[in-house]
Design a protein around this motif. Structure first.
Motif, PDB file in Angstrom:
ATOM      1  N   LEU A 134      35.375  38.224  38.518  1.00 17.74           N
ATOM      2  CA  LEU A 134      36.255  39.243  38.026  1.00 17.74           C
ATOM      3  C   LEU A 134      37.225  39.676  38.963  1.00 17.74           C
ATOM      4  O   LEU A 134      38.485  39.978  38.400  1.00 17.74           O
ATOM      5  N   ALA A 135      36.876  40.190  39.979  1.00 16.55           N
ATOM      6  CA  ALA A 135      37.825  40.782  41.148  1.00 16.55           C
ATOM      7  C   ALA A 135      38.712  39.710  41.632  1.00 16.55           C
ATOM      8  O   ALA A 135      39.922  40.019  41.510  1.00 16.55           O
ATOM      9  N   ALA A 185      38.375  30.685  41.034  1.00 18.06           N
ATOM     10  CA  ALA A 185      37.571  31.848  40.891  1.00 18.06           C
ATOM     11  C   ALA A 185      36.077  31.349  41.266  1.00 18.06           C
ATOM     12  O   ALA A 185      35.539  32.233  41.910  1.00 18.06           O
ATOM     13  N   ARG A 186      35.703  30.469  41.019  1.00 17.21           N
ATOM     14  CA  ARG A 186      34.419  30.080  41.285  1.00 17.21           C
ATOM     15  C   ARG A 186      34.282  29.811  42.638  1.00 17.21           C
ATOM     16  O   ARG A 186      33.376  30.232  43.058  1.00 17.21           O
ATOM     17  N   ALA A 187      35.239  28.925  43.429  1.00 13.39           N
ATOM     18  CA  ALA A 187      35.210  28.895  44.663  1.00 13.39           C
ATOM     19  C   ALA A 187      35.416  30.129  45.560  1.00 13.39           C
ATOM     20  O   ALA A 187      34.473  30.312  46.207  1.00 13.39           O
ATOM     21  N   ALA A 188      36.081  31.210  45.016  1.00 15.19           N
ATOM     22  CA  ALA A 188      36.119  32.595  45.896  1.00 15.19           C
ATOM     23  C   ALA A 188      34.759  33.258  45.699  1.00 15.19           C
ATOM     24  O   ALA A 188      34.377  34.058  46.577  1.00 15.19           O
ATOM     25  N   ALA A 189      33.807  32.949  44.541  1.00 19.13           N
ATOM     26  CA  ALA A 189      32.651  33.795  44.425  1.00 19.13           C
ATOM     27  C   ALA A 189      31.544  33.106  44.977  1.00 19.13           C
ATOM     28  O   ALA A 189      30.408  33.687  44.552  1.00 19.13           O
ATOM     29  N   CYS A 211      36.575  40.274  27.402  1.00 17.64           N
ATOM     30  CA  CYS A 211      36.970  42.067  27.331  1.00 17.64           C
ATOM     31  C   CYS A 211      36.521  42.747  28.664  1.00 17.64           C
ATOM     32  O   CYS A 211      37.376  43.525  29.221  1.00 17.64           O
ATOM     33  N   ALA A 212      35.618  42.057  29.550  1.00 14.83           N
ATOM     34  CA  ALA A 212      35.401  42.720  30.869  1.00 14.83           C
ATOM     35  C   ALA A 212      36.791  42.465  31.580  1.00 14.83           C
ATOM     36  O   ALA A 212      37.075  43.208  32.541  1.00 14.83           O
ATOM     37  N   LEU A 213      37.217  41.037  31.638  1.00 12.13           N
ATOM     38  CA  LEU A 213      38.395  40.688  32.533  1.00 12.13           C
ATOM     39  C   LEU A 213      39.496  41.435  31.959  1.00 12.13           C
ATOM     40  O   LEU A 213      40.187  42.033  32.886  1.00 12.13           O
ATOM     41  N   ALA A 214      39.701  41.423  30.714  1.00  7.88           N
ATOM     42  CA  ALA A 214      41.038  42.022  30.018  1.00  7.88           C
ATOM     43  C   ALA A 214      40.725  43.507  30.711  1.00  7.88           C
ATOM     44  O   ALA A 214      41.893  44.438  30.905  1.00  7.88           O
ATOM     45  N   GLY A 215      39.777  44.325  30.568  1.00  9.58           N
ATOM     46  CA  GLY A 215      39.740  45.699  30.807  1.00  9.58           C
ATOM     47  C   GLY A 215      39.990  45.918  32.420  1.00  9.58           C
ATOM     48  O   GLY A 215      40.850  46.974  32.824  1.00  9.58           O
ATOM     49  N   GLU A 216      39.542  45.206  33.205  1.00  3.78           N
ATOM     50  CA  GLU A 216      39.967  45.184  34.819  1.00  3.78           C
ATOM     51  C   GLU A 216      41.369  45.011  34.858  1.00  3.78           C
ATOM     52  O   GLU A 216      42.002  45.559  35.558  1.00  3.78           O
ATOM     53  N   VAL A 217      41.776  43.875  34.274  1.00  4.55           N
ATOM     54  CA  VAL A 217      43.326  43.554  34.528  1.00  4.55           C
ATOM     55  C   VAL A 217      44.331  44.908  33.987  1.00  4.55           C
ATOM     56  O   VAL A 217      45.140  45.152  34.615  1.00  4.55           O
TER      57      VAL A 217
END
Length: 241
Positions: free
Chosen positions: A216-217, A138-142, A47-53
């Motif tokens: 998430l970003a 995403a793991r690497a970026a974060a 939900c958090a990801l879908a909301g941001e997207v």
């Protein structure tokens, strides 16, 4: 994060005034996530990801499907599952009811394997996001130090996201809940209980809210590629929006 973000708040007339590129459907699960995360962890992350997207790309946000294929977690209290057939039917029915609007399925539970086949059968009308490679990126970026395989459940990534979005739901003691299970060859047959006593496979001790925010970003930006693919498929099939 505002708890209300889990559910869309638009009205019928408001949706009627829009022409979204796609609708976005969060799909999660109701399953154990160790002693420190809630049963709804996968749904909350989806939900958090879908909301941001949806906000970033102007999509129609749908309510979540909060049950998934969680049979490998049946050894613990609280876990509820639906069959792969049921999950396939639910997603397919949702997509069919959208009046031709493509569907971006945001999956928060790795055990929902059937969703890949559901999307493959959809003829370009669905996309599944994020894929395993996108989670790794995403793991690497974060700055997350573990891989998907090392940190598959209730570990560094999931704990980080909830520390960012729902910190009040992360129970004390996650710093000492680490559990490594590098060989899980018979997970599908024996279930996760054969490999971990506390339900964790990963390193939640390394979690942090900043990492969750960065995950998430990064993924919100990466969703653009899936939306472009849906648009390309629409043009190829000569489908009107």
């Amino acid at each position: 994060m505002d708890e209300r973000a889990v559910l869309p708040e638009t009205t019928g007339p408001q949706e009627g005034e829009r022409d979204p590129v796609a609708a976005v459907l969060p799909v999660g699960s109701l399953e154990q996530h160790g002693p420190h995360l809630p049963l709804t962890t996968d749904t909350l992350i989806a939900c958090a990801l879908a909301g941001e997207v949806a906000r970033a790309h102007g999509l129609r946000l749908l309510p979540p499907l909060a049950f998934g294929c969680s049979h490998e977690h049946a050894a613990w209290p609280g876990t509820v599952s639906v069959s792969a057939t049921t999950l396939h039917a639910l997603v397919t029915d949702v997509a069919a009811s959208l009046g031709g609007v493509p569907l971006l399925v945001v999956n928060g539970h790795g055990g929902n394997h059937v969703l890949a086949n559901t999307v493959q059968q959809a003829g370009g009308r669905m996309a599944l996001f994020p894929g395993p490679g996108e989670w790794e990126a995403a793991r690497a970026a974060a700055g997350i130090t573990t891989t998907n395989d090392q940190d598959m459940h209730a570990g560094e990534l999931e704990t980080s996201v909830l520390l960012h979005t729902h910190p009040h739901l992360v129970r004390p003691g996650y710093e000492g809940a680490d559990h490594r299970a590098p060989e899980r060859d018979h997970l599908g047959t024996l279930g996760l209980g054969a490999y971990t006593a506390n339900g964790v496979v990963g390193l939640p001790s390394r979690a942090g809210a900043a990492k969750g925010r960065a995950v998430l970003a990064f993924l919100t930006d990466r969703a653009a590629g899936h939306l472009a693919a849906l648009e390309q498929a629409r043009r190829q099939h000569g489908q009107a929006r």
